[in-house]
Scaffold this motif. Structure first.
Motif, PDB file in Angstrom:
ATOM      1  N   VAL A 154       0.791  -1.173   0.170  1.00 15.58           N
ATOM      2  CA  VAL A 154      -0.064  -0.554  -0.644  1.00 15.58           C
ATOM      3  C   VAL A 154       0.862   1.135   0.128  1.00 15.58           C
ATOM      4  CG1 VAL A 154      -2.405   1.377   1.474  1.00 15.58           C
ATOM      5  CG2 VAL A 154      -1.752  -1.546   1.078  1.00 15.58           C
ATOM      6  N   CYS A 158       0.688   4.049  -3.383  1.00 14.22           N
ATOM      7  CA  CYS A 158       0.775   5.975  -1.665  1.00 14.22           C
ATOM      8  C   CYS A 158       2.164   6.595  -3.152  1.00 14.22           C
ATOM      9  CB  CYS A 158       0.918   6.268  -1.121  1.00 14.22           C
ATOM     10  SG  CYS A 158      -0.653   5.703  -0.027  1.00 14.22           S
ATOM     11  N   ALA A 198       7.682  21.228  -2.001  1.00 15.90           N
ATOM     12  CA  ALA A 198       6.690  21.357  -0.873  1.00 15.90           C
ATOM     13  C   ALA A 198       7.638  21.657  -0.203  1.00 15.90           C
ATOM     14  CB  ALA A 198       5.571  20.007  -0.615  1.00 15.90           C
ATOM     15  N   PHE A 232       4.204  22.733  -3.389  1.00 23.04           N
ATOM     16  CA  PHE A 232       3.303  21.455  -4.407  1.00 23.04           C
ATOM     17  C   PHE A 232       2.573  20.270  -3.473  1.00 23.04           C
ATOM     18  CE2 PHE A 232       3.007  18.250  -8.088  1.00 23.04           C
ATOM     19  CZ  PHE A 232       1.807  19.197  -8.397  1.00 23.04           C
ATOM     20  N   ILE A 233       1.364  20.577  -2.980  1.00 20.89           N
ATOM     21  CA  ILE A 233       0.680  19.925  -1.943  1.00 20.89           C
ATOM     22  C   ILE A 233       0.476  18.490  -2.127  1.00 20.89           C
ATOM     23  CG2 ILE A 233      -1.722  20.290  -0.149  1.00 20.89           C
ATOM     24  CD1 ILE A 233       0.580  22.178  -0.320  1.00 20.89           C
ATOM     25  N   PRO A 234       0.029  17.985  -3.731  1.00 18.54           N
ATOM     26  CA  PRO A 234       0.102  16.465  -3.902  1.00 18.54           C
ATOM     27  C   PRO A 234       1.650  16.235  -3.102  1.00 18.54           C
ATOM     28  CG  PRO A 234      -0.537  17.912  -5.826  1.00 18.54           C
ATOM     29  CD  PRO A 234      -0.088  18.875  -4.494  1.00 18.54           C
ATOM     30  N   GLU A 237      -0.041  14.966  -0.075  1.00 21.24           N
ATOM     31  CA  GLU A 237      -1.444  14.736   0.348  1.00 21.24           C
ATOM     32  C   GLU A 237      -0.543  12.949   0.270  1.00 21.24           C
ATOM     33  OE1 GLU A 237      -4.136  16.232  -2.434  1.00 21.24           O
ATOM     34  OE2 GLU A 237      -4.969  17.460  -0.256  1.00 21.24           O
ATOM     35  N   PRO A 241      -0.919   9.603   3.918  1.00 21.17           N
ATOM     36  CA  PRO A 241      -1.193   7.742   3.480  1.00 21.17           C
ATOM     37  C   PRO A 241      -0.668   6.583   4.408  1.00 21.17           C
ATOM     38  CG  PRO A 241      -2.275   9.141   2.169  1.00 21.17           C
ATOM     39  CD  PRO A 241      -0.796   9.912   2.955  1.00 21.17           C
ATOM     40  N   GLU A 244       0.871   8.268   8.622  1.00 22.86           N
ATOM     41  CA  GLU A 244      -0.623   7.443   9.140  1.00 22.86           C
ATOM     42  C   GLU A 244       0.268   5.667   9.351  1.00 22.86           C
ATOM     43  OE1 GLU A 244      -4.446   7.985   8.082  1.00 22.86           O
ATOM     44  OE2 GLU A 244      -4.162  10.483   7.205  1.00 22.86           O
TER      45      GLU A 244
END
Lengths: 251, 421
Positions: A154, A158, A198, A232-234, A237, A241, A244
């Motif tokens: 996973v 991401c 970023a 560049f926030i992507p 973002e 995950p 986390e």
């Protein structure tokens, strides 16, 4: 889902890598590391391979094999993880004569590290220990993030979505960590980048401590200005995950 | 010295909010999701809205280019829409039976949208896309759906990505992803998963966030239509965002193709909560079999508002008007940017344009520009396409461009090393 191999990588390259910087934060560690000249090789069957070199007070963790005088072998990633939790012992393959180092100073060093990463409330009242604990927690989180991003299924999905460039993590008045993304692979490096794409910064050590220890949620911290993101926030973002997942692995 | 806005009352309310609401402001209007960078430059709450403007809690007025992320299409508090809503409210809203307005509105949609033979009403865009997918699955007996990488179809688990909180790998396992404007990739997926693909879903053009929006390449949609026909795949257009801002007959009509199902929401009722799926005759039976409902499914007030909204959009030639207004705004913004050595790239359809400062690849200049505009009363965001509404006036546009000029100047002063020579 939590995977013993990924956890072993987090433990070796995220948690134990902190021995590289513990000397700059803790005088006791400095005293233990000074005058040490040796390399400890970690061999985890079906898991990570890394070595920790002590050289006149400098400590360096590297992936792969080194010229080691002590080899610690583990039968599985799970075996290594249990050793990190203090529930199992390694099998020394080489360096029996240096068992004294392992059972003495090395154990003290890792014990010190554990005190900072799992501090009691009393310790956190001491500003120096609070600072060290927060910095080491940040290093642990972001170096472990890279292991999850590059090896967990996973995490890899991401990471593939993270655009190329450097994400600068920073604590105002404290250290920085750069996450370099290239073609879906991440690499962590301490320090500040000249031109990050970023930026994710914490207002201060207190806000970093609260967020990294799960005492404050990132959305609220960002809204209140305890954290700030720009650029560049992507990149951030898609990294979130994975961050986390660090807490799931290193709970 | 300019007087810049402050947002003290927004901050105070937010401090109360974080104690009782997860994140303080959940959802896409939250300061983080809205990319308020820095958060201190933006208001968090609106006190009221009228026409093209809204006012924050501190009394600051903003010219609004987000239009509540789309629903405001005629102007906030549009009299025709609100009168229709009030009239229906006096008769009844949620009743034990649907009101007659449900049939009136369905007839209106069938008569307005090119491909519509029937209509089905729901509450949000995400309801519509999920219902459309379920209908496609019911019709074909297949499971897989081809989506576009970076496309947005709501927040149901199947629409999200790996690693998203609360989303399982199994929620995503029927998704097949293709790049935008790549019909060959779609063909490969349909070939590789022959007789297993239920639907292809995409927005009429690529209006993803954080990227220049891309119109369909010539022949793209016609090729997708051919492939769907060849493979028995249901072609779903997610017109939630673009619907009624490109054409009253549907954005598919604007781009010259005919989908099987089309999803509408934002501009449908000028802010009243209703969405719709319209479909072709061949899918009526499948749509009938899908059980999809909710507490407020048949509430009559939003239906009355939608009927009035569609009427007003037709009367004003709304899509054409908004495209024309968008052309004026974007041309003015580009000119103002160029004066400061800033390369402003405008993309997408002008009624919902996306803009990006291209002098650097980090969006930091773009974020600074939006913050400087917010501090002076013009509401742009840095990550998302903007929305025009029919009530925007020439005075609003003139004020916007004056403000933008000052904001570009502030950006240029902060990032002199990035400016075009």
């Amino acid at each position: 889902m939590k995977n013993a191999l990924i956890l072993a990588r987090c433990n070796l390259f995220g948690v134990m890598r902190n021995l590289e910087v513990l000397g700059s934060l803790d005088q006791g560690f400095q005293d233990l590391a000074r005058r040490r000249e040796m390399t400890v090789q970690f061999i985890v069957k079906g898991g990570p391979l890394g070595h920790l070199s002590f050289n006149g007070g400098t400590v360096v963790m590297k992936e792969g094999r080194g010229r080691s005088r002590i080899i610690l072998s583990f039968t599985s990633p799970d075996h290594f993880n249990r050793m990190v939790e203090g529930k199992a012992n390694p099998l020394p393959l080489k360096g029996f004569t240096r068992l004294k180092f392992l059972t003495g100073p090395f154990t003290e060093m890792t014990g010190l590290l554990e005190k900072y990463l799992r501090p009691d409330e009393e310790a956190l009242k001491d500003p120096v220990k609070f600072k060290a604990s927060t910095i080491l927690t940040a290093y642990t989180a972001f170096f472990s993030l890279v292991e999850i991003a590059n090896h967990d299924p996973v995490g890899r999905a991401c990471a593939r979505a993270i655009p190329d460039g450097t994400i600068q993590i920073g604590i105002n008045g404290g250290p920085g960590i750069q996450i370099h993304a290239q073609g879906g692979t991440l690499r962590a490096e301490r320090g500040y980048a000249a031109k990050p794409r970023a930026i994710l910064s914490f207002r201060d050590l207190t806000s970093a401590h609260a967020v990294l220890n799960g005492c404050a949620d990132t959305f609220t911290a960002l809204a209140l200005g305890d954290m700030e993101m720009r650029g560049f926030i992507p990149m951030i973002e898609h990294m979130n995950p994975i961050l986390e997942m660090v807490s799931l692995y290193l709970k | 010295m300019e007087n810049l806005y402050t947002n003290i009352k927004s901050r105070d309310l937010f401090l109360r909010a974080v104690k009782v609401l997860p994140t303080g402001i959940p959802g896409h209007l939250g300061p983080v999701q809205s990319q308020f960078i820095p958060t201190s430059a933006f208001p968090f709450y609106a006190e009221r809205a009228e026409g093209s403007h809204f006012w924050d809690l501190d009394g600051n007025r903003y010219i609004d280019y987000m239009c509540a992320y789309g629903p405001n299409v005629l102007g906030y508090n549009n009299e025709a829409v609100e009168a229709a809503a009030r009239e229906q409210a006096a008769k009844g809203n949620c009743m034990p039976l649907p009101g007659r307005i449900q049939v009136d509105l369905a007839e209106k949609l069938v008569n307005t949208i090119e491909i519509a033979d029937w209509a089905f009403f729901l509450k949000n865009g995400g309801d519509a896309t999920t219902f459309a997918l379920m209908t496609a699955r019911a019709a074909t007996g297949r499971t897989k759906v081809i989506r576009i990488e970076g496309g947005y179809h709501g927040v149901a688990p199947w629409t999200q990505g790996p690693g998203a909180a609360g989303v399982l790998e199994t929620d995503l396992k029927e998704n097949l992803m293709a790049p935008w404007n790549d019909a060959e990739a779609v063909e490969s997926l349909m070939d590789a998963h022959r007789n297993r693909v239920a639907a292809f879903i995409a927005t009429p053009y690529d209006h993803r966030i954080f990227a220049d929006n891309q119109l369909p390449a010539p022949g793209y949609w016609q090729r997708i239509r051919e492939l769907c026909d060849k493979h028995g795949v249901v072609l779903i257009i997610d017109d939630v965002r673009a619907g009624f801002r490109l054409s009253m007959k549907g954005s598919a009509h604007y781009f010259g193709f005919k989908p099987d199902l089309a999803c509408y929401c934002k501009a449908l009722a000028n802010g009243h909560n209703i969405s719709a799926v319209v479909g072709r005759e061949s899918l009526r039976s499948a749509a009938s079999r899908v059980f999809f409902t909710g507490s407020y499914w048949s509430s009559a007030v939003p239906m009355a508002a939608a009927l009035a909204c569609l009427g007003e959009l037709e009367r004003l030639k709304g899509p054409e008007l908004m495209i024309s207004l968008g052309e004026k705004v974007t041309a003015g913004l580009k000119t103002a940017a160029e004066k400061e050595g800033i390369d402003l790239v405008i993309s997408g359809v002008p009624s919902m344009f996306y803009m990006r400062i291209a002098n650097d690849d980090s969006l930091m200049m773009q974020q600074e520009f939006c913050a400087q505009c917010a501090l002076r009363g013009v509401f742009f965001v840095s990550h998302h396409n903007h929305f025009l509404n029919c009530s925007l006036t020439d005075d609003d546009i003139a004020q916007t461009l004056e403000t933008a000029a000052r904001a570009f100047k502030a950006v240029a002063e902060k990032y002199p090393e990035n400016l075009k020579k």
